[in-house]
Design a protein around this motif. Structure first.
Motif, PDB file in Angstrom:
ATOM      1  N   ILE A 149       0.837  -1.205   0.000  1.00 21.17           N
ATOM      2  CA  ILE A 149       0.000   0.000   0.000  1.00 21.17           C
ATOM      3  C   ILE A 149       0.870   1.252   0.000  1.00 21.17           C
ATOM      4  O   ILE A 149       0.612   2.214  -0.739  1.00 21.17           O
ATOM      5  CB  ILE A 149      -0.947  -0.006   1.214  1.00 21.17           C
ATOM      6  N   GLY A 150       1.925   1.244   0.809  1.00 22.15           N
ATOM      7  CA  GLY A 150       2.834   2.387   0.854  1.00 22.15           C
ATOM      8  C   GLY A 150       3.497   2.642  -0.486  1.00 22.15           C
ATOM      9  O   GLY A 150       3.635   3.799  -0.915  1.00 22.15           O
ATOM     10  N   ASN A 151       3.906   1.566  -1.162  1.00 24.18           N
ATOM     11  CA  ASN A 151       4.530   1.707  -2.484  1.00 24.18           C
ATOM     12  C   ASN A 151       3.555   2.305  -3.491  1.00 24.18           C
ATOM     13  O   ASN A 151       3.922   3.178  -4.284  1.00 24.18           O
ATOM     14  CB  ASN A 151       5.026   0.355  -2.986  1.00 24.18           C
ATOM     15  N   THR A 152       2.309   1.818  -3.463  1.00 28.45           N
ATOM     16  CA  THR A 152       1.306   2.326  -4.403  1.00 28.45           C
ATOM     17  C   THR A 152       1.006   3.800  -4.139  1.00 28.45           C
ATOM     18  O   THR A 152       0.861   4.597  -5.077  1.00 28.45           O
ATOM     19  CB  THR A 152       0.014   1.493  -4.309  1.00 28.45           C
ATOM     20  N   LEU A 153       0.926   4.174  -2.868  1.00 24.03           N
ATOM     21  CA  LEU A 153       0.713   5.576  -2.527  1.00 24.03           C
ATOM     22  C   LEU A 153       1.846   6.448  -3.065  1.00 24.03           C
ATOM     23  O   LEU A 153       1.606   7.493  -3.688  1.00 24.03           O
ATOM     24  CB  LEU A 153       0.623   5.731  -1.007  1.00 24.03           C
ATOM     25  N   ALA A 154       3.076   6.006  -2.832  1.00 25.42           N
ATOM     26  CA  ALA A 154       4.239   6.784  -3.273  1.00 25.42           C
ATOM     27  C   ALA A 154       4.279   6.903  -4.790  1.00 25.42           C
ATOM     28  O   ALA A 154       4.555   7.976  -5.336  1.00 25.42           O
ATOM     29  CB  ALA A 154       5.522   6.144  -2.753  1.00 25.42           C
ATOM     30  N   ILE A 155       3.992   5.817  -5.488  1.00 26.21           N
ATOM     31  CA  ILE A 155       4.031   5.818  -6.947  1.00 26.21           C
ATOM     32  C   ILE A 155       2.918   6.697  -7.517  1.00 26.21           C
ATOM     33  O   ILE A 155       3.143   7.500  -8.434  1.00 26.21           O
ATOM     34  CB  ILE A 155       3.939   4.377  -7.486  1.00 26.21           C
ATOM     35  N   GLY A 156       1.706   6.543  -6.987  1.00 26.31           N
ATOM     36  CA  GLY A 156       0.591   7.359  -7.464  1.00 26.31           C
ATOM     37  C   GLY A 156       0.857   8.838  -7.287  1.00 26.31           C
ATOM     38  O   GLY A 156       0.581   9.653  -8.173  1.00 26.31           O
ATOM     39  N   GLN A 157       1.410   9.203  -6.149  1.00 29.69           N
ATOM     40  CA  GLN A 157       1.726  10.607  -5.894  1.00 29.69           C
ATOM     41  C   GLN A 157       2.867  11.090  -6.776  1.00 29.69           C
ATOM     42  O   GLN A 157       2.863  12.237  -7.239  1.00 29.69           O
ATOM     43  CB  GLN A 157       2.059  10.785  -4.403  1.00 29.69           C
ATOM     44  N   ASP A 158       3.834  10.217  -7.031  1.00 27.97           N
ATOM     45  CA  ASP A 158       4.945  10.594  -7.909  1.00 27.97           C
ATOM     46  C   ASP A 158       4.464  10.800  -9.346  1.00 27.97           C
ATOM     47  O   ASP A 158       4.935  11.696 -10.047  1.00 27.97           O
ATOM     48  CB  ASP A 158       6.033   9.517  -7.861  1.00 27.97           C
ATOM     49  N   ILE A 159       3.502   9.991  -9.765  1.00 29.89           N
ATOM     50  CA  ILE A 159       2.925  10.153 -11.106  1.00 29.89           C
ATOM     51  C   ILE A 159       2.188  11.482 -11.207  1.00 29.89           C
ATOM     52  O   ILE A 159       2.215  12.141 -12.254  1.00 29.89           O
ATOM     53  CB  ILE A 159       1.980   8.976 -11.421  1.00 29.89           C
ATOM     54  N   GLY A 160       1.551  11.870 -10.106  1.00 32.90           N
ATOM     55  CA  GLY A 160       0.834  13.143 -10.123  1.00 32.90           C
ATOM     56  C   GLY A 160      -0.623  13.063  -9.723  1.00 32.90           C
ATOM     57  O   GLY A 160      -1.347  14.059  -9.790  1.00 32.90           O
ATOM     58  N   PHE A 161      -1.079  11.890  -9.264  1.00 32.05           N
ATOM     59  CA  PHE A 161      -2.454  11.781  -8.796  1.00 32.05           C
ATOM     60  C   PHE A 161      -2.560  12.479  -7.445  1.00 32.05           C
ATOM     61  O   PHE A 161      -1.841  12.152  -6.510  1.00 32.05           O
ATOM     62  CB  PHE A 161      -2.881  10.315  -8.664  1.00 32.05           C
ATOM     63  N   GLU A 162      -3.474  13.425  -7.350  1.00 30.35           N
ATOM     64  CA  GLU A 162      -3.665  14.177  -6.112  1.00 30.35           C
ATOM     65  C   GLU A 162      -4.940  13.772  -5.389  1.00 30.35           C
ATOM     66  O   GLU A 162      -5.119  14.082  -4.208  1.00 30.35           O
ATOM     67  CB  GLU A 162      -3.680  15.674  -6.407  1.00 30.35           C
ATOM     68  N   GLY A 163      -5.840  13.123  -6.097  1.00 37.37           N
ATOM     69  CA  GLY A 163      -7.099  12.680  -5.503  1.00 37.37           C
ATOM     70  C   GLY A 163      -7.565  11.409  -6.175  1.00 37.37           C
ATOM     71  O   GLY A 163      -6.831  10.791  -6.950  1.00 37.37           O
ATOM     72  N   THR A 164      -8.776  11.020  -5.875  1.00 39.14           N
ATOM     73  CA  THR A 164      -9.342   9.800  -6.437  1.00 39.14           C
ATOM     74  C   THR A 164     -10.739  10.093  -6.981  1.00 39.14           C
ATOM     75  O   THR A 164     -11.404  11.027  -6.517  1.00 39.14           O
ATOM     76  CB  THR A 164      -9.427   8.708  -5.357  1.00 39.14           C
ATOM     77  N   PRO A 165     -11.196   9.286  -7.971  1.00 43.09           N
ATOM     78  CA  PRO A 165     -10.451   8.217  -8.631  1.00 43.09           C
ATOM     79  C   PRO A 165      -9.538   8.759  -9.733  1.00 43.09           C
ATOM     80  O   PRO A 165      -9.703   9.886 -10.192  1.00 43.09           O
ATOM     81  CB  PRO A 165     -11.566   7.362  -9.242  1.00 43.09           C
ATOM     82  N   GLY A 166      -8.596   7.920 -10.146  1.00 39.83           N
ATOM     83  CA  GLY A 166      -7.722   8.232 -11.269  1.00 39.83           C
ATOM     84  C   GLY A 166      -7.463   6.949 -12.037  1.00 39.83           C
ATOM     85  O   GLY A 166      -7.319   5.879 -11.440  1.00 39.83           O
ATOM     86  N   TYR A 167      -7.424   7.054 -13.359  1.00 39.89           N
ATOM     87  CA  TYR A 167      -7.304   5.861 -14.205  1.00 39.89           C
ATOM     88  C   TYR A 167      -6.195   6.044 -15.229  1.00 39.89           C
ATOM     89  O   TYR A 167      -6.114   7.081 -15.883  1.00 39.89           O
ATOM     90  CB  TYR A 167      -8.620   5.591 -14.948  1.00 39.89           C
ATOM     91  N   ILE A 168      -5.371   5.031 -15.367  1.00 38.18           N
ATOM     92  CA  ILE A 168      -4.379   4.978 -16.441  1.00 38.18           C
ATOM     93  C   ILE A 168      -4.871   3.960 -17.445  1.00 38.18           C
ATOM     94  O   ILE A 168      -5.103   2.795 -17.108  1.00 38.18           O
ATOM     95  CB  ILE A 168      -2.995   4.569 -15.911  1.00 38.18           C
ATOM     96  N   ILE A 169      -5.062   4.395 -18.691  1.00 44.85           N
ATOM     97  CA  ILE A 169      -5.558   3.516 -19.749  1.00 44.85           C
ATOM     98  C   ILE A 169      -4.649   3.704 -20.952  1.00 44.85           C
ATOM     99  O   ILE A 169      -4.807   4.650 -21.722  1.00 44.85           O
ATOM    100  CB  ILE A 169      -7.021   3.831 -20.114  1.00 44.85           C
ATOM    101  N   GLY A 170      -3.666   2.828 -21.089  1.00 42.60           N
ATOM    102  CA  GLY A 170      -2.693   2.979 -22.158  1.00 42.60           C
ATOM    103  C   GLY A 170      -1.893   4.254 -21.968  1.00 42.60           C
ATOM    104  O   GLY A 170      -1.253   4.458 -20.946  1.00 42.60           O
ATOM    105  N   LYS A 171      -1.958   5.132 -22.959  1.00 46.28           N
ATOM    106  CA  LYS A 171      -1.245   6.409 -22.910  1.00 46.28           C
ATOM    107  C   LYS A 171      -2.144   7.548 -22.420  1.00 46.28           C
ATOM    108  O   LYS A 171      -1.769   8.716 -22.490  1.00 46.28           O
ATOM    109  CB  LYS A 171      -0.716   6.770 -24.303  1.00 46.28           C
ATOM    110  N   ASP A 172      -3.327   7.200 -21.959  1.00 50.10           N
ATOM    111  CA  ASP A 172      -4.286   8.205 -21.527  1.00 50.10           C
ATOM    112  C   ASP A 172      -4.462   8.138 -20.016  1.00 50.10           C
ATOM    113  O   ASP A 172      -4.208   7.112 -19.390  1.00 50.10           O
ATOM    114  CB  ASP A 172      -5.630   7.974 -22.218  1.00 50.10           C
ATOM    115  N   VAL A 173      -4.902   9.241 -19.442  1.00 49.25           N
ATOM    116  CA  VAL A 173      -5.204   9.328 -18.018  1.00 49.25           C
ATOM    117  C   VAL A 173      -6.573   9.968 -17.871  1.00 49.25           C
ATOM    118  O   VAL A 173      -6.857  10.999 -18.492  1.00 49.25           O
ATOM    119  CB  VAL A 173      -4.151  10.164 -17.262  1.00 49.25           C
ATOM    120  N   VAL A 174      -7.420   9.355 -17.069  1.00 49.16           N
ATOM    121  CA  VAL A 174      -8.725   9.933 -16.747  1.00 49.16           C
ATOM    122  C   VAL A 174      -8.661  10.368 -15.291  1.00 49.16           C
ATOM    123  O   VAL A 174      -8.431   9.551 -14.396  1.00 49.16           O
ATOM    124  CB  VAL A 174      -9.865   8.914 -16.957  1.00 49.16           C
TER     125      VAL A 174
END
Length: 255
Positions: free
Chosen positions: A205-230
């Protein structure tokens, strides 16, 4: 094509026309050019909301472009973790990586749209990623507790049942409701609590939190679909469009 698409196309056409080089613009008859400019001007004046729509879309594309380098860096971790829970078709040609928090009202309201798309499409691999960002330092970490319970439920082979029940529940997510939900789907709650204390679950869980925040997700929900982000609960159609674009890119890459 709906009215918003027509207006957006008109705005894009106007931008393209205005940005054309001098030689290209001179090739157009002056009278015709004046007519085109007048039509575009009238259209934008009658539909000024398209300007804000275009600005928001530009900002979204810029945000996605900024996130993509980090997404590519972490893609193998996000998409190829053999121990991670998988919903939908495990062999699907398109993967959706979903960052969510069980206490997020938007996530829960969006859940039916996500699952409708997964079920209707039949070829989507959905990877729910625990992203418990709603906990506050002065409060008990209920979001993280729910995330731990979900990953512990996966050890009993009941992640999907627990996940669906908790996301579909109309009650607030509390420590009590987490265990009641677990019991309602047939989980061994005593074993669940023991597994929730596993340091590897907390580390995941800690790794996922760190990675999501490093990617730039600031809230939820967030989706990565191929080269797109929702970003956010944008609905069934927006997710479906992103899946279609991802599938088109896969087809182009295979040619």
């Amino acid at each position: 094509m709906n009215s918003k698409s027509i207006v957006f196309a008109a705005a894009l056409a106007g931008a393209a026309f205005q940005n054309a080089n001098a030689e290209e613009r001179l090739a157009i008859d002056p009278a015709e050019r004046a007519k085109i400019e007048a039509v575009l001007q009238d259209y934008l004046l009658e539909n000024p909301e398209i300007v804000m729509y275009a600005i928001r879309e530009l900002q979204r594309r810029q945000t996605v472009a900024q996130m993509l380098p980090s997404i590519e860096m972490y893609r193998s971790f996000l998409e190829e973790d053999k121990d991670a829970p998988v919903l939908g078709n495990p062999n699907g040609d398109v993967t959706i990586v979903e960052f969510f928090d069980y206490r997020c009202g938007y996530c829960r309201r969006h859940f039916p749209d996500v699952m409708r798309l997964v079920e209707e499409d039949g070829n989507i691999r959905l990877l729910p990623k625990q992203f418990p960002v709603l906990d506050r330092p002065e409060e008990k970490a209920i979001s993280r507790l729910a995330a731990q319970a979900a990953l512990a439920a996966n050890k009993q082979g009941k992640f999907e049942e627990f996940h669906t029940a908790l996301m579909s529940s109309g009650v607030s997510v509390t420590e009590d409701s987490i265990y009641k939900t677990a019991a309602s789907v047939g989980l061994d709650v005593t074993r669940l609590k023991a597994d929730m204390a596993d340091k590897l679950i907390d580390k995941r869980i800690g790794n996922t939190l760190a990675i999501g925040q490093d990617i730039g997700f600031e809230g939820t929900p967030g989706y990565i679909i191929g080269k797109d982000v929702v970003l956010g609960a944008e609905g069934y159609d927006r997710l479906k469009q992103a899946v279609s674009r991802a599938r088109e890119k896969l087809a182009d890459a295979s040619q």
